[in-house]
Design a protein around this motif. Structure first.
Motif, short mmCIF file in Angstrom:
data_model
loop_
_atom_site.label_atom_id
_atom_site.label_comp_id
_atom_site.label_asym_id
_atom_site.label_seq_id
_atom_site.Cartn_x
_atom_site.Cartn_y
_atom_site.Cartn_z
N VAL A 1 14.29 2.84 10.94
CA VAL A 1 13.15 1.93 10.12
C VAL A 1 12.08 1.89 11.48
CG1 VAL A 1 12.16 0.08 9.35
CG2 VAL A 1 14.35 0.86 8.63
N GLU A 2 12.37 1.97 12.70
CA GLU A 2 11.64 1.54 13.69
C GLU A 2 10.94 2.88 13.82
OE1 GLU A 2 9.30 0.48 16.67
OE2 GLU A 2 10.40 -1.08 15.27
N ALA A 3 11.61 3.87 14.10
CA ALA A 3 11.00 5.25 13.89
C ALA A 3 9.90 5.74 13.23
CB ALA A 3 12.04 6.50 14.00
N LYS A 4 10.28 5.34 11.64
CA LYS A 4 9.26 5.72 10.50
C LYS A 4 7.85 4.72 10.70
CE LYS A 4 12.41 5.42 7.17
NZ LYS A 4 12.84 5.42 5.84
N LEU A 5 8.17 3.38 11.20
CA LEU A 5 7.17 2.78 11.58
C LEU A 5 6.29 2.78 12.66
CD1 LEU A 5 8.72 -1.05 10.63
CD2 LEU A 5 7.49 0.66 9.24
N ARG B 1 2.24 3.38 12.71
CA ARG B 1 1.38 3.07 13.41
C ARG B 1 0.27 4.31 13.78
NH1 ARG B 1 5.84 -0.27 15.24
NH2 ARG B 1 6.56 1.14 16.69
N GLU B 2 0.90 5.30 14.32
CA GLU B 2 0.21 6.46 14.89
C GLU B 2 -0.73 7.00 13.82
OE1 GLU B 2 3.35 8.78 15.97
OE2 GLU B 2 3.79 7.81 17.81
N GLU B 3 -0.23 7.51 12.46
CA GLU B 3 -1.09 7.67 11.59
C GLU B 3 -1.89 7.06 10.54
OE1 GLU B 3 1.70 10.03 9.05
OE2 GLU B 3 2.42 11.42 10.38
N HIS B 4 -1.54 5.77 10.42
CA HIS B 4 -2.32 4.93 9.45
C HIS B 4 -3.13 3.71 10.37
CE1 HIS B 4 -1.15 7.25 6.11
NE2 HIS B 4 -0.17 7.28 6.55
N GLY B 5 -2.55 3.40 11.63
CA GLY B 5 -2.91 2.50 12.30
C GLY B 5 -2.38 1.12 11.92
N LEU B 6 -1.25 1.26 11.43
CA LEU B 6 -0.60 -0.06 11.00
C LEU B 6 -0.04 -0.78 12.49
CD1 LEU B 6 -0.90 1.00 8.09
CD2 LEU B 6 1.09 -0.03 7.42
N PRO C 1 0.79 -1.36 -0.13
CA PRO C 1 -0.19 -0.16 -0.01
C PRO C 1 1.01 1.11 -0.02
CG PRO C 1 -0.17 -1.09 2.21
CD PRO C 1 0.69 -2.00 1.31
N LYS C 2 0.16 2.49 -0.45
CA LYS C 2 1.01 3.69 -0.30
C LYS C 2 1.49 4.25 0.85
CE LYS C 2 0.38 5.00 -4.66
NZ LYS C 2 1.65 5.52 -5.59
N ALA C 3 1.13 3.72 2.05
CA ALA C 3 1.62 3.89 3.41
C ALA C 3 3.05 3.50 3.38
CB ALA C 3 0.76 3.34 4.37
N LEU C 4 3.36 2.32 2.72
CA LEU C 4 4.65 1.81 2.66
C LEU C 4 5.66 2.16 1.56
CD1 LEU C 4 3.83 -1.90 4.04
CD2 LEU C 4 4.91 -0.06 5.45
N GLU C 5 4.94 2.14 0.33
CA GLU C 5 5.80 2.60 -0.75
C GLU C 5 4.93 3.73 -1.32
OE1 GLU C 5 6.27 -0.93 -3.15
OE2 GLU C 5 7.93 -1.86 -1.94
#
Length: 316
Positions: free
Chosen positions: A162-166, A170-175, A86-90
């Motif tokens: 990477v952990e900081a971006k993920l 989690r906060e913005e997209h609920g992943l 999904p766009k949230a990742l790429e």
């Protein structure tokens, strides 16, 4: 010498003109990513380069130049990353449909053995479940299976940046992300890898892992090397002698190489990528990119230009 182009950025997608300028000039200048004062002049003369390994999510901008590389006598192959996220990742990669077509076009142009499919990193989340990966892997394999001989897989590594971006995702997209490689419970890993093995066998794809500690041989997955001397020998018939790259992770089996890239320059801005801190940093670097410079980012100062043949050597 092997040229890696590049683990640190997508040269085919974004820096093809610069790359060809460097080929015509016969060298580039490599900057130590941990000490910008340390620079090294690297020859790109065809007699000095055994093979070039391209890493990319979109080789299309480079493809019109491949005939020139062939005519000059360069040997090369591609590590082509092709996921369906999904766009949230790429957020900025071309559409899956267009990338599949580009993959096929590249294979038809240079041969299936020179186009390695990378299905990595494998990210398990509530938006990219094990079932999703099973379906997507099979769907992509059905399209490009006849156009490659090998697929490389790996699971997401949680580097600090990477952990900081993920966490932001989690906060913005609920992943919500799940580690199915945990030794406590690998039932989902077993299910996923059994399916991958079945699909790979169906399309006669050799399956390798990239820098994975886990032993996946029970699924037909061999520990792989992306800069692979055995593959180079098989494709080009070369008897090369290279030692393992001592500057990569212990699990990485790649041969030593000279990397052309610079961190924080890839405009795809994939949120799982270890090579990019932020889009803002990428944009700042791009302001300093000059297609005619021997440096990917920035310019040599006058003193360095005058002493370019005695640039300080370093190991990165």
């Amino acid at each position: 010498m092997i040229i890696s182009a590049s683990r640190r950025t997508d040269i085919p997608a974004f820096f093809s003109k610069w790359f060809m300028e460097r080929i015509r000039s016969g060298y580039y200048v490599k900057v130590n990513p941990y000490n910008s004062k340390q620079k090294k002049m690297v020859s790109l003369a065809v007699e000095d380069v055994d093979v070039i390994v391209f890493w990319t999510k979109n080789p299309k901008p480079l493809m019109p130049h491949l005939k020139t590389l062939d005519e000059l006598g360069y040997r090369y192959y591609f590590q082509f990353t092709l996921n369906d996220y999904p766009k949230a990742l790429e957020p900025s990669v071309p559409s899956l449909k267009s990338r599949i077509q580009i993959f096929k076009d590249l294979s038809n142009l240079i041969g299936a053995e020179k186009v390695i499919w990378r299905y990595d990193p494998i990210i398990i989340s509530n938006e990219t479940t094990v079932n999703d990966h099973m379906e997507r892997f099979e769907r992509i394999a059905a399209e490009i299976g006849p156009y490659t001989k090998r697929v490389v897989i790996s699971f997401l590594d949680m580097y600090g940046k990477v952990e900081a971006k993920l966490k932001k995702l989690r906060e913005e997209h609920g992943l919500v992300f799940t580690d199915i490689t945990s030794p406590d419970d690998r039932a989902e890993l077993h299910r996923l890898m059994n399916h991958f093995a079945t699909v790979a066998s169906r399309y006669s794809l050799e399956m390798y892992s990239c820098a994975e500690k886990m032993d996946l041989e029970q699924y037909g997955v061999q520990h792989g090397a992306c800069i692979d001397i055995k593959l180079i020998q098989k494709i080009f018939g070369s008897e090369l002698r290279f030692k393992k790259d001592p500057y990569q992770r212990s699990e990485c089996l790649c041969a030593e190489s000279e990397d052309m890239g610079v961190y924080d320059t890839c405009k795809f801005n994939c949120t799982y990528c270890y090579a990019v801190r932020s889009e803002k940093t990428v944009n700042k670097h791009w302001e300093r990119h000059d297609v005619h410079s021997p440096l990917l980012i920035g310019q040599l100062d006058n003193e360095e230009v005058d002493c370019s043949l005695q640039l300080k050597l370093f190991d990165d």
